[in-house]
Design a protein around this motif. Structure first.
Motif, PDB file in Angstrom:
ATOM      1  N   ALA A   2       0.844  -1.196   0.000  1.00  0.00           N
ATOM      2  CA  ALA A   2       0.000   0.000   0.000  1.00  0.00           C
ATOM      3  C   ALA A   2       0.877   1.242   0.000  1.00  0.00           C
ATOM      4  O   ALA A   2       0.573   2.242  -0.666  1.00  0.00           O
ATOM      5  CB  ALA A   2      -0.913  -0.004   1.226  1.00  0.00           C
ATOM      6  N   LEU A   3       1.995   1.169   0.713  1.00  0.00           N
ATOM      7  CA  LEU A   3       2.923   2.305   0.764  1.00  0.00           C
ATOM      8  C   LEU A   3       3.500   2.609  -0.621  1.00  0.00           C
ATOM      9  O   LEU A   3       3.697   3.762  -0.975  1.00  0.00           O
ATOM     10  CB  LEU A   3       4.068   1.998   1.730  1.00  0.00           C
ATOM     11  N   ALA A   6       1.096   4.627  -2.599  1.00  0.00           N
ATOM     12  CA  ALA A   6       1.034   5.992  -2.096  1.00  0.00           C
ATOM     13  C   ALA A   6       2.296   6.768  -2.437  1.00  0.00           C
ATOM     14  O   ALA A   6       2.294   7.997  -2.444  1.00  0.00           O
ATOM     15  CB  ALA A   6       0.811   5.986  -0.589  1.00  0.00           C
ATOM     16  N   LEU A  48      -4.404   6.203  -4.304  1.00  0.00           N
ATOM     17  CA  LEU A  48      -4.831   5.923  -2.929  1.00  0.00           C
ATOM     18  C   LEU A  48      -5.929   4.863  -2.897  1.00  0.00           C
ATOM     19  O   LEU A  48      -6.010   4.068  -1.964  1.00  0.00           O
ATOM     20  CB  LEU A  48      -5.321   7.211  -2.243  1.00  0.00           C
ATOM     21  N   TRP A  49      -6.745   4.859  -3.925  1.00  0.00           N
ATOM     22  CA  TRP A  49      -7.799   3.845  -3.995  1.00  0.00           C
ATOM     23  C   TRP A  49      -7.168   2.452  -4.137  1.00  0.00           C
ATOM     24  O   TRP A  49      -7.609   1.491  -3.499  1.00  0.00           O
ATOM     25  CB  TRP A  49      -8.740   4.143  -5.165  1.00  0.00           C
ATOM     26  N   ALA A  51      -4.215   1.666  -3.002  1.00  0.00           N
ATOM     27  CA  ALA A  51      -3.658   1.384  -1.682  1.00  0.00           C
ATOM     28  C   ALA A  51      -4.763   0.878  -0.750  1.00  0.00           C
ATOM     29  O   ALA A  51      -4.561  -0.059   0.034  1.00  0.00           O
ATOM     30  CB  ALA A  51      -3.013   2.638  -1.103  1.00  0.00           C
ATOM     31  N   TYR A  52      -5.942   1.471  -0.874  1.00  0.00           N
ATOM     32  CA  TYR A  52      -7.085   1.082  -0.043  1.00  0.00           C
ATOM     33  C   TYR A  52      -7.504  -0.354  -0.336  1.00  0.00           C
ATOM     34  O   TYR A  52      -7.754  -1.144   0.573  1.00  0.00           O
ATOM     35  CB  TYR A  52      -8.232   2.058  -0.312  1.00  0.00           C
ATOM     36  N   GLU A  55      -5.113  -2.667   1.321  1.00  0.00           N
ATOM     37  CA  GLU A  55      -5.310  -2.740   2.767  1.00  0.00           C
ATOM     38  C   GLU A  55      -6.566  -3.548   3.112  1.00  0.00           C
ATOM     39  O   GLU A  55      -6.550  -4.362   4.031  1.00  0.00           O
ATOM     40  CB  GLU A  55      -5.463  -1.323   3.352  1.00  0.00           C
ATOM     41  N   ASN A  59      -6.687  -6.873   5.335  1.00  0.00           N
ATOM     42  CA  ASN A  59      -7.472  -6.957   6.573  1.00  0.00           C
ATOM     43  C   ASN A  59      -8.477  -8.096   6.516  1.00  0.00           C
ATOM     44  O   ASN A  59      -8.687  -8.801   7.495  1.00  0.00           O
ATOM     45  CB  ASN A  59      -8.236  -5.643   6.811  1.00  0.00           C
ATOM     46  N   GLN A  62      -6.765 -11.334   7.113  1.00  0.00           N
ATOM     47  CA  GLN A  62      -6.404 -11.480   8.524  1.00  0.00           C
ATOM     48  C   GLN A  62      -7.608 -11.850   9.376  1.00  0.00           C
ATOM     49  O   GLN A  62      -7.551 -12.764  10.166  1.00  0.00           O
ATOM     50  CB  GLN A  62      -5.797 -10.172   9.050  1.00  0.00           C
TER      51      GLN A  62
ATOM     52  N   ALA B  88      -2.233  11.597   0.999  1.00  0.00           N
ATOM     53  CA  ALA B  88      -1.578  10.294   0.898  1.00  0.00           C
ATOM     54  C   ALA B  88      -0.946   9.929   2.247  1.00  0.00           C
ATOM     55  O   ALA B  88      -1.017   8.780   2.687  1.00  0.00           O
ATOM     56  CB  ALA B  88      -0.528  10.322  -0.205  1.00  0.00           C
ATOM     57  N   PHE B  91      -3.624   9.028   4.929  1.00  0.00           N
ATOM     58  CA  PHE B  91      -4.186   7.698   4.723  1.00  0.00           C
ATOM     59  C   PHE B  91      -3.550   6.698   5.688  1.00  0.00           C
ATOM     60  O   PHE B  91      -4.198   5.764   6.164  1.00  0.00           O
ATOM     61  CB  PHE B  91      -3.911   7.286   3.271  1.00  0.00           C
ATOM     62  N   PHE B  92      -2.275   6.905   5.996  1.00  0.00           N
ATOM     63  CA  PHE B  92      -1.573   5.958   6.859  1.00  0.00           C
ATOM     64  C   PHE B  92      -1.519   6.387   8.317  1.00  0.00           C
ATOM     65  O   PHE B  92      -1.483   5.541   9.200  1.00  0.00           O
ATOM     66  CB  PHE B  92      -0.148   5.741   6.338  1.00  0.00           C
ATOM     67  N   ARG B 272      -9.930   7.006   5.968  1.00  0.00           N
ATOM     68  CA  ARG B 272      -9.255   6.468   4.778  1.00  0.00           C
ATOM     69  C   ARG B 272     -10.005   6.866   3.513  1.00  0.00           C
ATOM     70  O   ARG B 272      -9.411   7.298   2.538  1.00  0.00           O
ATOM     71  CB  ARG B 272      -9.178   4.939   4.846  1.00  0.00           C
ATOM     72  N   ALA B 275      -9.435  10.389   2.647  1.00  0.00           N
ATOM     73  CA  ALA B 275      -8.108  10.636   2.072  1.00  0.00           C
ATOM     74  C   ALA B 275      -8.109  10.332   0.585  1.00  0.00           C
ATOM     75  O   ALA B 275      -7.401  10.976  -0.186  1.00  0.00           O
ATOM     76  CB  ALA B 275      -7.058   9.797   2.793  1.00  0.00           C
ATOM     77  N   ILE B 276      -8.915   9.366   0.171  1.00  0.00           N
ATOM     78  CA  ILE B 276      -8.957   9.010  -1.246  1.00  0.00           C
ATOM     79  C   ILE B 276      -9.632  10.106  -2.066  1.00  0.00           C
ATOM     80  O   ILE B 276      -9.135  10.504  -3.106  1.00  0.00           O
ATOM     81  CB  ILE B 276      -9.693   7.668  -1.460  1.00  0.00           C
ATOM     82  N   LYS B 487     -11.792  -5.572  13.896  1.00  0.00           N
ATOM     83  CA  LYS B 487     -11.865  -6.606  12.871  1.00  0.00           C
ATOM     84  C   LYS B 487     -12.794  -7.731  13.297  1.00  0.00           C
ATOM     85  O   LYS B 487     -13.559  -8.261  12.494  1.00  0.00           O
ATOM     86  CB  LYS B 487     -10.471  -7.176  12.600  1.00  0.00           C
TER      87      LYS B 487
END
Lengths: 72, 493
Positions: A2-3, A6, A48-49, A51-52, A55, A59, A62, B88, B91-92, B272, B275-276, B487
């Protein structure tokens, strides 16, 4: 991962400035540097989308493995 | 009725409607500090958007960006680049900050430092530095309001009395409506500004030159060096551009008010998704550049570039239209000014006065003190605005060079368990000292690099070095448990 997505806008809008800081070729009647920054203002959300998406899928994987043994 | 009266009446009407909407939204709820400062942490994607955008569309977008495009040219492009990059970064870093904020009921940025580093002297210092560097940003908004009144009244009302009057209105607005009212007024101002930006950026080049293409062709012929860096300056070249973009992008969410705005979100996913999409919102900024460049050809030779947008609008359109643009601009100054005052007051009362000066206060008393400090902060900004003569963007850069010094403490605090309280303290003091020394001795930019960025690098080196040499007992936020519980909740759905 993801980084990495970005980081793309940083390379495009910040670190490569000597490459695109010029007037010609003009695009849509705009000097090239102004056009380039407008273009990347619109492309940053795309990065960014991505990257989203990365993520979210991470998730999801996980939480699937975490909740796998619990009864639903 | 003179042209100036028509324009001023329309501005007053727009400001009046905006303020009433804010008072109404604010008056429907009782205001404790949690409600006044973070709106009970109940904002969804739209309101967080508006509140954060409230800080994006400020006077510097409106008057400052066109002003620097007019007076400096190429280097002003840094303004377009830094904001998408700031998102950007957000976002993190914002989602983990939000998780911690919710878990430990944080309201302000110094609260975060207090929790992470467990030292009230550090959090008081963070509060103090935050307030000191909000003042130039607040001053920027008030100068903007002054410029609007000056131009719209056709120079009948001078800037200084206009700024005093505007600040009284803003302070009153903050006291009565709190953060919820501010978010509502944002709706009106964003709509107006978007309309204004689109319209004038297309109309002005079309009226005078027949479109963007002919206009830029003429400009590229008359002043080719103005359109690229270093533009009309001698020392703002590519290295200055890159360092200023990084400084501002890294610093954007270190503003105490932006940091605080993230706490108003209902969940971290909202941050998030914001941010997009928020970079798209930034597309009005290049439009302001186009107006600034057009003004360079249409009304050359202004002594103050920040006047360029309104001067060219006044020259081109009838007074009622100048009134609409001025009204949009006035709200654009008022909303961020309100957020800044609100944040500064909360910081002073909650993180400086209560822990250091009067430890016995309860939350109600803190809220009263916060509202009293509103008046002091506004007064400080007005005095500063009346006596200083610097461009709007310079004020913005000054603020950024200060608040970005919080970055090592926040980011290392989130992601590096071994960072020491003494290290963050020393780094922050070093960073601010470097900013002050270079700024006051006229060494900004220093060898072509933004001095605030150099200060940030010194700051980081000191934080890491001191943390390595004097390790202190690490504190863990236990963010993992917060995210894993979320989660689990998601998985249970």
């Amino acid at each position: 991962m993801a980084l990495l997505f970005a980081a793309v806008p940083f390379v495009a809008m910040c670190f490569t400035v000597p490459l695109w800081d010029r007037i010609y070729p003009m695009v849509l009647g705009l000097p090239f540097n102004l056009f380039w920054l407008m273009l990347w203002t619109l492309l940053t959300p795309v990065c960014l989308w991505m990257a989203y998406r990365v993520e979210v899928s991470r998730n999801a994987k996980q939480s699937n493995s975490e909740s796998g043994d619990e009864p639903q | 009725m003179t042209a100036g009266m028509v324009a001023m009446l329309i501005i007053c009407a727009i400001v009046g409607v905006g303020s009433l909407a804010g008072f109404y939204a604010g008056s429907r709820r009782t205001m404790d500090l949690e409600q006044w400062a973070v709106a009970g942490r109940g904002f969804g994607v739209v309101f967080v958007w508006l509140l954060m955008a409230g800080e994006i569309y400020t006077t510097f977008t409106f008057l400052g960006a066109s002003g620097w495009a007019y007076s400096r040219g190429g280097p002003a492009l840094y303004l377009i680049a830094y904001m998408p990059l700031a998102y950007a970064i957000s976002f993190f870093i914002l989602p983990p900050i939000w998780e911690i904020g919710r878990k430990y009921h944080l309201q302000t940025q110094p609260d975060f430092f207090q929790l992470r580093y467990g030292d009230k002297r550090l959090s008081a210092l963070v509060a103090l530095i935050g307030v000191i560097f909000i003042i130039p940003y607040l001053q920027l908004q008030l100068v903007g309001l002054g410029i609007i009144v000056e131009i719209a009244s056709f120079d009948k009302i001078h800037r200084a009395p206009a700024m005093v009057g505007a600040s009284i209105l803003v302070a009153g607005f903050v006291l009565l409506s709190g953060v919820r009212g501010v978010a509502w007024v944002s709706v009106i101002k964003d709509f107006l500004l978007l309309f204004a930006a689109l319209f004038i950026a297309f109309a002005i080049p079309h009226i005078y030159f027949g479109g963007f293409g002919p206009m830029f062709a003429q400009l590229a012929h008359a002043k080719p060096s103005h359109l690229v860096m270093p533009g009309a300056t001698t020392n703002l070249g590519h290295s200055w551009y890159a360092s200023s973009v990084l400084l501002s992008a890294l610093g954007f969410f270190m503003w105490p008010q932006s940091f605080g705005a993230s706490f108003t979100a209902r969940n971290s996913d909202i941050l998030r998704r914001n941010a997009i999409v928020l970079p798209i919102y930034n597309i009005t900024l290049p439009l302001m550049f186009i107006v600034g460049y057009a003004a360079l050809l249409v009304v050359p030779g202004l002594r103050d570039g920040d006047l360029s947008l309104l001067t060219v609008v006044r020259k081109t359109f009838p007074p009622w239209f100048l009134g609409i643009i001025g009204g949009a601009g006035a709200l654009t100054a008022m909303v961020p000014a309100s957020i800044q005052i609100l944040t500064a007051a909360t910081l002073l009362a909650k993180n400086l006065i209560r822990p250091v000066i009067a430890p016995g206060m309860n939350d109600t008393q803190v809220a009263v003190v916060a509202k009293t400090t509103v008046i002091f902060i506004t007064t400080a900004a007005v005095i500063s605005a009346v006596f200083s003569h610097t461009t709007l963007v310079s004020l913005l850069l000054l603020g950024y060079s200060g608040v970005t010094q919080f970055l090592p403490g926040v980011v290392l605090g989130l992601f590096w368990k071994k960072v020491a309280t003494s290290g963050v303290f020393a780094g922050l003091v070093t960073g601010i000292a470097v900013v002050a020394i270079m700024g006051l001795s006229g060494h900004d930019p220093f060898v072509g690099v933004n001095a605030g960025f150099i200060a940030l690098c010194c700051n980081c080196v000191v934080v890491i070095a001191v943390s390595k040499v004097f390790p202190s007992s690490p504190f863990s936020f236990n963010v993992d448990s917060a995210t894993s519980s979320k989660k689990a909740a998601l998985a249970a759905k």
